[in-house]
Design a protein around this motif. Structure first.
Motif, PDB file in Angstrom:
ATOM      1  N   PRO A  44     -12.649  10.712  -8.837  1.00 47.53           N
ATOM      2  CA  PRO A  44     -12.193   9.414  -9.350  1.00 47.53           C
ATOM      3  C   PRO A  44     -12.048   8.404  -8.214  1.00 47.53           C
ATOM      4  CG  PRO A  44     -10.397  11.006  -9.335  1.00 47.53           C
ATOM      5  CD  PRO A  44     -11.643  11.744  -8.956  1.00 47.53           C
ATOM      6  N   VAL A  45     -12.086   7.149  -8.557  1.00 43.94           N
ATOM      7  CA  VAL A  45     -11.887   6.086  -7.577  1.00 43.94           C
ATOM      8  C   VAL A  45     -10.431   6.137  -7.119  1.00 43.94           C
ATOM      9  CG1 VAL A  45     -11.860   3.574  -7.255  1.00 43.94           C
ATOM     10  CG2 VAL A  45     -13.653   4.653  -8.630  1.00 43.94           C
ATOM     11  N   PRO A  46     -10.182   6.141  -5.798  1.00 41.05           N
ATOM     12  CA  PRO A  46      -8.792   6.216  -5.327  1.00 41.05           C
ATOM     13  C   PRO A  46      -7.984   4.994  -5.775  1.00 41.05           C
ATOM     14  CG  PRO A  46     -10.341   6.167  -3.474  1.00 41.05           C
ATOM     15  CD  PRO A  46     -11.137   6.090  -4.717  1.00 41.05           C
ATOM     16  N   ARG A  47      -6.727   5.233  -6.117  1.00 43.40           N
ATOM     17  CA  ARG A  47      -5.857   4.152  -6.580  1.00 43.40           C
ATOM     18  C   ARG A  47      -4.482   4.296  -5.935  1.00 43.40           C
ATOM     19  NH1 ARG A  47      -4.817   3.477 -12.775  1.00 43.40           N
ATOM     20  NH2 ARG A  47      -6.576   4.879 -12.691  1.00 43.40           N
ATOM     21  N   LEU A  48      -3.958   3.161  -5.460  1.00 40.49           N
ATOM     22  CA  LEU A  48      -2.630   3.151  -4.857  1.00 40.49           C
ATOM     23  C   LEU A  48      -1.570   3.463  -5.901  1.00 40.49           C
ATOM     24  CD1 LEU A  48      -2.788  -0.040  -2.625  1.00 40.49           C
ATOM     25  CD2 LEU A  48      -2.561   2.304  -1.829  1.00 40.49           C
ATOM     26  N   PRO A  49      -0.536   4.212  -5.514  1.00 41.66           N
ATOM     27  CA  PRO A  49       0.577   4.429  -6.446  1.00 41.66           C
ATOM     28  C   PRO A  49       1.452   3.177  -6.497  1.00 41.66           C
ATOM     29  CG  PRO A  49       1.049   5.473  -4.354  1.00 41.66           C
ATOM     30  CD  PRO A  49      -0.348   4.917  -4.258  1.00 41.66           C
ATOM     31  N   ARG A  50       2.396   3.182  -7.403  1.00 37.24           N
ATOM     32  CA  ARG A  50       3.350   2.078  -7.477  1.00 37.24           C
ATOM     33  C   ARG A  50       4.154   2.017  -6.192  1.00 37.24           C
ATOM     34  NH1 ARG A  50       7.493   1.222 -12.250  1.00 37.24           N
ATOM     35  NH2 ARG A  50       8.421  -0.120 -10.722  1.00 37.24           N
ATOM     36  N   ALA A  51       4.354   0.831  -5.670  1.00 34.05           N
ATOM     37  CA  ALA A  51       5.112   0.663  -4.431  1.00 34.05           C
ATOM     38  C   ALA A  51       6.601   0.890  -4.696  1.00 34.05           C
ATOM     39  CB  ALA A  51       4.891  -0.719  -3.857  1.00 34.05           C
ATOM     40  N   PRO A  52       7.242   1.721  -3.865  1.00 36.33           N
ATOM     41  CA  PRO A  52       8.683   1.929  -4.023  1.00 36.33           C
ATOM     42  C   PRO A  52       9.452   0.701  -3.517  1.00 36.33           C
ATOM     43  CG  PRO A  52       7.885   3.115  -2.109  1.00 36.33           C
ATOM     44  CD  PRO A  52       6.682   2.502  -2.778  1.00 36.33           C
ATOM     45  N   SER A  53      10.675   0.578  -3.922  1.00 35.15           N
ATOM     46  CA  SER A  53      11.551  -0.477  -3.406  1.00 35.15           C
ATOM     47  C   SER A  53      12.351   0.118  -2.254  1.00 35.15           C
ATOM     48  CB  SER A  53      12.507  -0.967  -4.492  1.00 35.15           C
ATOM     49  OG  SER A  53      11.779  -1.498  -5.561  1.00 35.15           O
ATOM     50  N   PRO A  54      12.032  -0.276  -1.025  1.00 32.81           N
ATOM     51  CA  PRO A  54      12.743   0.328   0.104  1.00 32.81           C
ATOM     52  C   PRO A  54      14.219  -0.067   0.122  1.00 32.81           C
ATOM     53  CG  PRO A  54      11.008  -1.167   0.869  1.00 32.81           C
ATOM     54  CD  PRO A  54      11.026  -1.205  -0.619  1.00 32.81           C
ATOM     55  N   ARG A  55      15.040   0.895   0.488  1.00 36.10           N
ATOM     56  CA  ARG A  55      16.476   0.648   0.609  1.00 36.10           C
ATOM     57  C   ARG A  55      16.747  -0.118   1.898  1.00 36.10           C
ATOM     58  NH1 ARG A  55      17.339   6.747  -0.677  1.00 36.10           N
ATOM     59  NH2 ARG A  55      16.704   6.773   1.470  1.00 36.10           N
ATOM     60  N   LEU A  56      17.947  -0.620   2.022  1.00 34.37           N
ATOM     61  CA  LEU A  56      18.364  -1.385   3.189  1.00 34.37           C
ATOM     62  C   LEU A  56      18.199  -0.557   4.462  1.00 34.37           C
ATOM     63  CD1 LEU A  56      19.595  -4.078   4.057  1.00 34.37           C
ATOM     64  CD2 LEU A  56      21.833  -3.017   3.874  1.00 34.37           C
ATOM     65  N   GLY A  57      17.481  -1.072   5.436  1.00 27.88           N
ATOM     66  CA  GLY A  57      17.296  -0.384   6.720  1.00 27.88           C
ATOM     67  C   GLY A  57      16.221   0.692   6.709  1.00 27.88           C
ATOM     68  N   ILE A  58      15.512   0.838   5.585  1.00 20.75           N
ATOM     69  CA  ILE A  58      14.489   1.882   5.437  1.00 20.75           C
ATOM     70  C   ILE A  58      13.148   1.224   5.118  1.00 20.75           C
ATOM     71  CG2 ILE A  58      13.788   3.886   4.037  1.00 20.75           C
ATOM     72  CD1 ILE A  58      16.196   4.468   5.735  1.00 20.75           C
ATOM     73  N   GLY A  59      12.044   1.830   5.576  1.00 23.58           N
ATOM     74  CA  GLY A  59      10.712   1.342   5.272  1.00 23.58           C
ATOM     75  C   GLY A  59       9.945   2.357   4.441  1.00 23.58           C
ATOM     76  N   ALA A  60       8.759   1.969   4.002  1.00 22.32           N
ATOM     77  CA  ALA A  60       7.950   2.857   3.166  1.00 22.32           C
ATOM     78  C   ALA A  60       6.478   2.668   3.487  1.00 22.32           C
ATOM     79  CB  ALA A  60       8.207   2.577   1.687  1.00 22.32           C
ATOM     80  N   ILE A  61       5.686   3.687   3.130  1.00 18.82           N
ATOM     81  CA  ILE A  61       4.233   3.640   3.274  1.00 18.82           C
ATOM     82  C   ILE A  61       3.630   4.114   1.959  1.00 18.82           C
ATOM     83  CG2 ILE A  61       2.211   4.584   4.455  1.00 18.82           C
ATOM     84  CD1 ILE A  61       3.995   5.198   6.852  1.00 18.82           C
ATOM     85  N   ILE A  62       2.653   3.363   1.435  1.00 21.81           N
ATOM     86  CA  ILE A  62       1.848   3.852   0.323  1.00 21.81           C
ATOM     87  C   ILE A  62       0.401   3.844   0.790  1.00 21.81           C
ATOM     88  CG2 ILE A  62       3.421   3.086  -1.488  1.00 21.81           C
ATOM     89  CD1 ILE A  62       1.447   0.790  -2.047  1.00 21.81           C
ATOM     90  N   GLY A  63      -0.420   4.689   0.183  1.00 28.01           N
ATOM     91  CA  GLY A  63      -1.815   4.721   0.599  1.00 28.01           C
ATOM     92  C   GLY A  63      -2.672   5.570  -0.305  1.00 28.01           C
ATOM     93  N   THR A  64      -3.938   5.667   0.084  1.00 29.50           N
ATOM     94  CA  THR A  64      -4.887   6.505  -0.641  1.00 29.50           C
ATOM     95  C   THR A  64      -5.586   7.436   0.340  1.00 29.50           C
ATOM     96  OG1 THR A  64      -6.669   4.883  -0.420  1.00 29.50           O
ATOM     97  CG2 THR A  64      -5.350   4.798  -2.438  1.00 29.50           C
ATOM     98  N   LEU A  65      -5.987   8.591  -0.166  1.00 28.71           N
ATOM     99  CA  LEU A  65      -6.759   9.567   0.596  1.00 28.71           C
ATOM    100  C   LEU A  65      -8.056   9.798  -0.170  1.00 28.71           C
ATOM    101  CD1 LEU A  65      -6.990  11.620   2.919  1.00 28.71           C
ATOM    102  CD2 LEU A  65      -5.889  13.283   1.420  1.00 28.71           C
TER     103      LEU A  65
END
Length: 148
Positions: A44-65
């Motif tokens: 299947p064509v890769p698709r990004l997941p829903r972006a999380p809402s980062p908490r205060l002082g925290i970061g996040a990464i979303i991606g595809t493989l």
């Protein structure tokens, strides 16, 4: 008669040379145990997941493989901090069926994402995680030179 013999000899040698340089079909190569770099199936064509809402002082990464055939699900991705000892705890994520993955609670800093998938070259990419932001990464793996 000598001219006819030369013409037959020339035609025969051209056919022989052509046969030596002709590519074998993919199926013939596989039957003979030779290597193949052809993608056998399309995922299947890769698709990004829903972006999380980062908490205060925290970061996040979303991606595809993915690879040239499409999404690569179910191969773990490891997030390490460069310079950490190998036995230090690391965050990990597993892509879903569409190749999407997320790390939703990373402290700010530089991370290296490592991934290994069967019949592919291992790969890594560096990401700078910032507090309150969601970074996006697309990892495309390459096949080994010889896939059996």
């Amino acid at each position: 008669m000598a001219g006819t013999f030369k013409a037959i000899l020339l035609a025969g040698s051209l056919v022989t040379l052509g046969a030596c340089h002709r590519q074998a079909s993919e199926d013939t190569s596989l039957l003979l145990g030779r290597c193949s770099t052809k993608v056998r199936t399309k995922g299947p064509v890769p698709r990004l997941p829903r972006a999380p809402s980062p908490r205060l002082g925290i970061g996040a990464i979303i991606g595809t493989l993915a690879d040239s055939g499409g999404a690569l699900p179910h191969y773990p991705i490891l997030a390490t901090v460069p310079g950490d000892p190998p036995n230090a705890p690391h965050a990990s994520a597993v892509p879903d069926s569409l190749g999407g993955f997320s790390f939703d609670a990373l402290t700010p800093g530089r991370y290296r994402l490592f991934v290994r998938a069967f019949a592919h070259r291992p790969d890594s990419t560096d990401v700078d995680v910032r507090a309150g932001y969601v970074d996006t990464v697309n990892i495309v793996l390459q096949y080994f030179g010889c896939v059996r």
